[in-house]
Design an enzyme around this catalytic site. Structure first.
Site, mmCIF file in Angstrom:
data_model
loop_
_atom_site.group_PDB
_atom_site.id
_atom_site.type_symbol
_atom_site.label_atom_id
_atom_site.label_comp_id
_atom_site.label_asym_id
_atom_site.label_seq_id
_atom_site.Cartn_x
_atom_site.Cartn_y
_atom_site.Cartn_z
ATOM 1 N N HIS A 1 -0.850 -8.824 -0.089
ATOM 2 C CA HIS A 1 -1.663 -8.963 -0.399
ATOM 3 C C HIS A 1 -2.529 -9.143 -1.479
ATOM 4 C CE1 HIS A 1 -2.625 -3.993 -0.447
ATOM 5 N NE2 HIS A 1 -1.279 -4.518 0.018
ATOM 6 N N SER B 1 4.072 -7.795 -3.116
ATOM 7 C CA SER B 1 3.314 -7.851 -1.940
ATOM 8 C C SER B 1 2.092 -8.998 -1.741
ATOM 9 C CB SER B 1 2.624 -6.311 -2.071
ATOM 10 O OG SER B 1 1.923 -6.026 -0.764
ATOM 11 N N GLN C 1 1.694 -5.092 -8.640
ATOM 12 C CA GLN C 1 0.061 -5.696 -8.709
ATOM 13 C C GLN C 1 0.472 -6.783 -10.266
ATOM 14 O OE1 GLN C 1 -2.720 -4.801 -9.366
ATOM 15 N NE2 GLN C 1 -2.270 -2.717 -7.630
ATOM 16 N N CYS D 1 -5.237 3.121 -2.416
ATOM 17 C CA CYS D 1 -3.720 4.374 -1.904
ATOM 18 C C CYS D 1 -4.023 5.748 -2.725
ATOM 19 C CB CYS D 1 -2.583 4.371 -2.160
ATOM 20 S SG CYS D 1 -2.066 4.394 -4.320
HETATM 21 N N1 PLP Z 1 2.410 -0.437 -6.081
HETATM 22 C C1 PLP Z 1 1.671 -1.025 -6.464
HETATM 23 C C2 PLP Z 1 1.866 -1.282 -7.532
HETATM 24 C C3 PLP Z 1 1.054 -1.345 -5.589
HETATM 25 O O1 PLP Z 1 -0.506 -1.345 -6.011
HETATM 26 C C4 PLP Z 1 0.294 -1.320 -3.966
HETATM 27 C C5 PLP Z 1 -0.651 -1.670 -3.539
HETATM 28 O O2 PLP Z 1 -1.972 -1.151 -3.965
HETATM 29 C C6 PLP Z 1 2.017 -0.465 -3.928
HETATM 30 C C7 PLP Z 1 2.591 -0.847 -4.437
HETATM 31 C C8 PLP Z 1 2.060 -0.746 -1.989
HETATM 32 O O3 PLP Z 1 1.612 -1.685 -1.439
HETATM 33 P P1 PLP Z 1 1.885 -2.198 -0.007
HETATM 34 O O4 PLP Z 1 0.857 -1.633 0.470
HETATM 35 O O5 PLP Z 1 1.886 -3.478 -0.070
HETATM 36 O O6 PLP Z 1 2.492 -1.338 0.697
#
Ligand code: PLP
Length: 359
Positions: free
Chosen positions: A184, A182, A160, A309
Site C-alpha cells: 500500500h 509493503s 517507505q 500508525c
Molecule cells: N514500516 C514502515 C517504515 C512503515 O511506514 C509502515 C507503514 O506505515 C510499516 C512498516 C507497516 O507496514 P504495513 O502497514 O504493511 O504493515
C-alpha cells in the site's frame, strides 16, 4: 484482482488452482517485485500480510540467532513493529543497542561505529523514515557492520522507499540480507507485503501451518492481493524509469518554497538530508498540528500529523524530539505526502488555502 475474487476463486495450492495457472500469477508477482528493486532470481520473495509481519519475522529470526554474549543493533527511529518487538526482547534479557539520530534525522554513524563489535548478531536499520522521509546512510552503516561483525544478519525496513524511488539490491541495498516492503506504499492493496531473503540465508518461519511458500510462510496464498501488488509494482517500476520521482521531488520542493513564502518561520525536518521525493514533514510555530489537520480537512485536503500508525497517539512525534526539536515544535508537525498523481497546482492551492485560514 477482481477476477481472482470472482471467477478464478481457487486456492493456489489446489488442483483447480494449479490447472488455472495461479502459481504463475504468484511467480510473475515475485518477478515484478524483483524487477522493481533490481533483485536476482535467487533473491527469494516471500509474501506476507504487510511490512509489520515482515519486520516482526525478521526480528524473530534475529532473536533466534542471538545466543549468549551476542546482541542486536537497531536505531531509535524504527517503525513500532521493529522498536516494540525489540523492546519485548529486551524485557526477556536480550541486549539491544540503539543508534541515535542527528539533527538531520540520519543515523549517527560515529555513534554506530562506537557500538558495533564482533558479537553483533542481528541488525535492523530502516532505509527511509516514515515521518521525515529521510533516507538513511544504510550502505555506510552496513559496510561498517560487515567489517566488524561479518556473521551479522542485516535487515532493512525499506517499506517507505520501495516503489517511490529507484532502489537497487545492486546498490544501496547490496549489503543487506533481509528487506521488508509493503504494497500500500506504492498504490497496491493493503494487507500484502513481503520479505526478501538474500544471500541464501535460511530463516525459520514465523507463521507455521500448511507449509505454503516453501514452508516459510504458511496460510492460504492471498491471490487477489498478490495480483494487486504485482500490477502496482509493474506500474510504479515504469513510472520510476520515466523519472517521475524526479518530477514529484521538484513539485515537493516548490511546494515547500511556497509554504515558506506564506509562513516564513516554517521549519522542515530533514531538509538538509536526502529525502523521499514525495514527503514533507514540517511545522509552523504556534499552530497546533491537530488544528492544522482539521483546517486542511475542511478544505478537502487530507494530510497527516505524522505516520498513520502514530496518528491515534496524543504524543507528538518521538522522532522529531530525538532529532532535538522541542515538545512544542513537535506538536506543530504535519506530514504532507503526495503520490505520482499529485500536481503542483494542487499543492499550491493547498498552501494558499491554508494561508487564508491562518493569515
Ligand atoms: N514500516 C514502515 C517504515 C512503515 O511506514 C509502515 C507503514 O506505515 C510499516 C512498516 C507497516 O507496514 P504495513 O502497514 O504493511 O504493515
Amino acid at each position: 484482482m477482481t477476477q481472482f475474487m470472482t471467477s478464478r476463486f481457487w486456492n493456489v495450492s489446489s488442483a483447480y488452482g494449479q490447472l488455472d495457472g495461479l502459481e504463475e500469477i504468484v511467480e510473475s508477482a515475485k518477478a515484478a517485485i524483483r524487477t522493481l528493486i533490481g533483485a536476482e532470481p535467487n533473491d527469494e520473495v516471500i509474501f506476507t500480510s504487510g511490512a509489520t509481519e515482515s519486520n516482526v519475522w525478521a526480528v524473530a529470526e534475529g532473536a533466534r540467532r542471538c545466543t549468549s554474549c551476542r546482541w542486536i543493533l537497531s536505531s531509535q527511529i524504527e517503525h513500532p513493529s521493529i522498536n516494540e518487538s525489540l523492546e519485548n526482547l529486551q524485557k526477556q534479557g536480550v541486549e539491544v543497542r540503539w543508534v541515535p539520530v542527528t539533527r538531520n534525522g540520519t543515523f549517527d554513524l560515529n555513534k554506530l561505529a562506537d557500538l558495533v563489535d564482533y558479537n553483533l548478531c542481528f541488525a535492523s536499520l530502516m532505509f527511509a523514515h516514515n515521518e521525515t522521509g529521510v533516507i538513511q546512510p544504510l550502505r555506510e552503516a552496513a559496510i561498517l557492520i560487515r567489517e566488524r561483525a561479518p556473521q551479522c544478519l542485516i535487515h532493512t525496513d525499506a517499506t517507505q522507499a520501495i516503489g517511490k524511488m529507484p532502489v537497487s539490491l545492486l546498490d544501496e541495498l547490496s549489503m543487506v540480507d533481509l528487506i521488508s516492503f509493503s504494497g500500500h506504499k506504492f498504490h497496491g492493496p493493503k494487507g500484502i507485503g513481503g520479505l526478501i531473503i538474500r544471500n541464501g540465508k535460511t530463516l525459520q518461519p514465523l507463521i507455521c501451518g500448511g507449509g505454503q511458500q516453501q514452508n516459510l510462510r504458511s496460510g492460504t496464498i492471498n491471490i487477489p492481493a498478490i495480483a494487486g501488488i504485482s500490477a502496482a509494482a509493474t506500474k510504479c517500476g515504469k513510472l520510476l524509469q520515466e523519472n517521475r520521482h524526479i518530477s514529484i521531488q521538484l513539485i515537493r520542493d516548490k511546494f515547500e518554497e511556497h509554504i515558506r513564502l506564506h509562513f516564513p518561520d516554517v521549519f522542515i525536518l530533514g531538509k538538509q538530508a536526502p529525502r523521499l521525493p514525495n514527503t514533507s514533514f514540517w511545522g509552523i510555530p504556534g499552530i497546533d498540528a491537530d488544528d492544522f489537520v482539521y483546517t486542511s480537512a475542511t478544505h478537502g485536503i487530507v494530510i497527516g500529523k505524522g505516520s498513520a500508525c502514530s496518528a491515534q497517539s496524543l504524543k507528538p512525534s518521538h522522532t522529531a524530539m530525538l532529532m532535538g526539536y522541542s515538545y512544542d515544535e513537535a506538536s506543530s508537525l504535519v506530514r504532507v505526502s503526495s503520490s505520482f498523481d499529485t500536481s503542483l497546482n494542487e499543492l499550491i492551492d493547498f498552501s494558499d488555502k491554508i494561508h487564508e485560514s491562518y493569515p
